[in-house]
Write a protein that holds these residues in place. Sequence first.
Motif, PDB file in Angstrom:
ATOM      1  N   VAL A   1     -52.665 -15.768 -47.083  1.00 33.16           N
ATOM      2  CA  VAL A   1     -52.310 -17.191 -47.095  1.00 33.16           C
ATOM      3  C   VAL A   1     -51.254 -17.472 -46.037  1.00 33.16           C
ATOM      4  CG1 VAL A   1     -51.543 -19.096 -48.571  1.00 33.16           C
ATOM      5  CG2 VAL A   1     -52.697 -17.141 -49.600  1.00 33.16           C
TER       6      VAL A   1
ATOM      7  N   ASN B   1     -56.204 -20.156 -46.088  1.00 32.20           N
ATOM      8  CA  ASN B   1     -56.325 -19.169 -47.170  1.00 32.20           C
ATOM      9  C   ASN B   1     -57.619 -18.415 -46.913  1.00 32.20           C
ATOM     10  OD1 ASN B   1     -56.523 -17.635 -49.473  1.00 32.20           O
ATOM     11  ND2 ASN B   1     -56.328 -19.324 -50.895  1.00 32.20           N
ATOM     12  N   LEU B   2     -57.487 -17.129 -46.647  1.00 33.05           N
ATOM     13  CA  LEU B   2     -58.661 -16.303 -46.408  1.00 33.05           C
ATOM     14  C   LEU B   2     -58.803 -15.362 -47.611  1.00 33.05           C
ATOM     15  CD1 LEU B   2     -59.408 -14.678 -42.958  1.00 33.05           C
ATOM     16  CD2 LEU B   2     -60.447 -13.948 -45.062  1.00 33.05           C
ATOM     17  N   ALA B   3     -59.810 -15.606 -48.405  1.00 37.51           N
ATOM     18  CA  ALA B   3     -59.977 -14.843 -49.649  1.00 37.51           C
ATOM     19  C   ALA B   3     -61.060 -13.783 -49.472  1.00 37.51           C
ATOM     20  CB  ALA B   3     -60.365 -15.788 -50.784  1.00 37.51           C
ATOM     21  N   VAL B   4     -60.727 -12.555 -49.849  1.00 40.69           N
ATOM     22  CA  VAL B   4     -61.729 -11.485 -49.855  1.00 40.69           C
ATOM     23  C   VAL B   4     -62.004 -11.176 -51.324  1.00 40.69           C
ATOM     24  CG1 VAL B   4     -62.351  -9.209 -48.969  1.00 40.69           C
ATOM     25  CG2 VAL B   4     -60.615 -10.560 -47.790  1.00 40.69           C
ATOM     26  N   PRO B   5     -63.115 -11.683 -51.858  1.00 43.35           N
ATOM     27  CA  PRO B   5     -63.351 -11.494 -53.295  1.00 43.35           C
ATOM     28  C   PRO B   5     -63.716 -10.058 -53.630  1.00 43.35           C
ATOM     29  CG  PRO B   5     -65.001 -12.968 -52.318  1.00 43.35           C
ATOM     30  CD  PRO B   5     -64.156 -12.456 -51.209  1.00 43.35           C
TER      31      PRO B   5
ATOM     32  N   SER C   1     -60.567 -21.076 -45.926  1.00 44.79           N
ATOM     33  CA  SER C   1     -60.256 -22.502 -45.939  1.00 44.79           C
ATOM     34  C   SER C   1     -59.126 -22.704 -44.940  1.00 44.79           C
ATOM     35  CB  SER C   1     -59.820 -22.928 -47.344  1.00 44.79           C
ATOM     36  OG  SER C   1     -59.263 -24.216 -47.282  1.00 44.79           O
TER      37      SER C   1
ATOM     38  N   ASN D   1     -64.092 -15.888 -47.919  1.00 46.99           N
ATOM     39  CA  ASN D   1     -64.105 -17.358 -47.931  1.00 46.99           C
ATOM     40  C   ASN D   1     -62.853 -17.823 -47.203  1.00 46.99           C
ATOM     41  OD1 ASN D   1     -66.188 -17.013 -49.771  1.00 46.99           O
ATOM     42  ND2 ASN D   1     -64.847 -17.273 -51.528  1.00 46.99           N
TER      43      ASN D   1
ATOM     44  N   ASP E   1     -68.613 -11.690 -47.361  1.00 47.93           N
ATOM     45  CA  ASP E   1     -67.399 -10.874 -47.290  1.00 47.93           C
ATOM     46  C   ASP E   1     -66.116 -11.653 -47.569  1.00 47.93           C
ATOM     47  OD1 ASP E   1     -68.812  -8.603 -46.704  1.00 47.93           O
ATOM     48  OD2 ASP E   1     -68.553  -8.769 -44.533  1.00 47.93           O
TER      49      ASP E   1
END
Lengths: 135, 165
Positions: free
Chosen positions: A43, A55-59, B157, B155, B153
């Motif tokens: 973030v 915000n780059l989310a790696v699930p 925003s 997401n 891989d």
Amino acid sequence: MKFSTLLQDTPAIDAFIKIITATSRLSKKKCCVKIEKSALNFVSCTGLNGGAWFNLAVPYSSQLFRKFDMVGMNPRNEEQNLIFFELEIDNLVHILPGGHCYLKMKLSKNQTSRVWKKSQNRRVSANIVSLNCCM
Amino acid sequence: NDEPILSVEVRNPESDIVSHQVPITIILSRYWPSYARPAIADRRMSISMPPPKFISRFLHAFKNSNARVVKFTASRVGDLRISTRIDNGEIDASFADLQTAVMDGDSQEETASVELTIRNISTMFHSFAHTKSRVKMNIISHRMAEFTVINEDYNLSFIAGKSPE
């Protein structure tokens, strides 16, 4: 709370390194890492005041992670089950040049508090020689 | 020496495990709200953008022409115009037949536009130029734009406020 994660095949690790590298470009030196039960988030530290927020989310469901463990969560207070920390993201990029087959990340405490034995010897004809030994 | 660290262990196929320690600063929960997603108005226009490598090239060309601000204008029928003013005139690129998604509460305008600082968004398009996923853009007219990338891989925003210039 404790956190550790494991990536164990080269394509997944290389994909993760690409994500870290992209994050490093978006960040202005420092980046916030937000760990939640289902994802690792990178973030922005600056908010819109820095020009842009991200915000780059790696699930966890992304299949990049072989293991993703968060321990010590409070089931009564889901909103507090987060770990937030800041780091200089370039420090992470520099140690991950790619081509790895194993990558483990874990939150812990600094382990440099070792005990050192220091001895000094001197012959009559020589200067003092110091020897430091890690116990 | 109880400082928190991120311990990183890596191994190459032909070497032993090497351990690194990255210093970190734990953020107390009372400061978490300052990292939260900025508030975005509900009334927006959503459009799926051309591949990010195209946009990255345009932004790069705009920057090389000494432009600092880029204007995005999207229409409900799937047109997107990307334009900038330079010393000798204006450059623009137009795309048609892009996918739009209208949701309840979205903008009812025929077109929506926002001016963004090129420097703020060019890094994002450059960093994700390799992705095959489409970037979706939500324009909140004259205020801000949100770019999202969703793939298997990650997401992303990314929100940029309107240019002050």
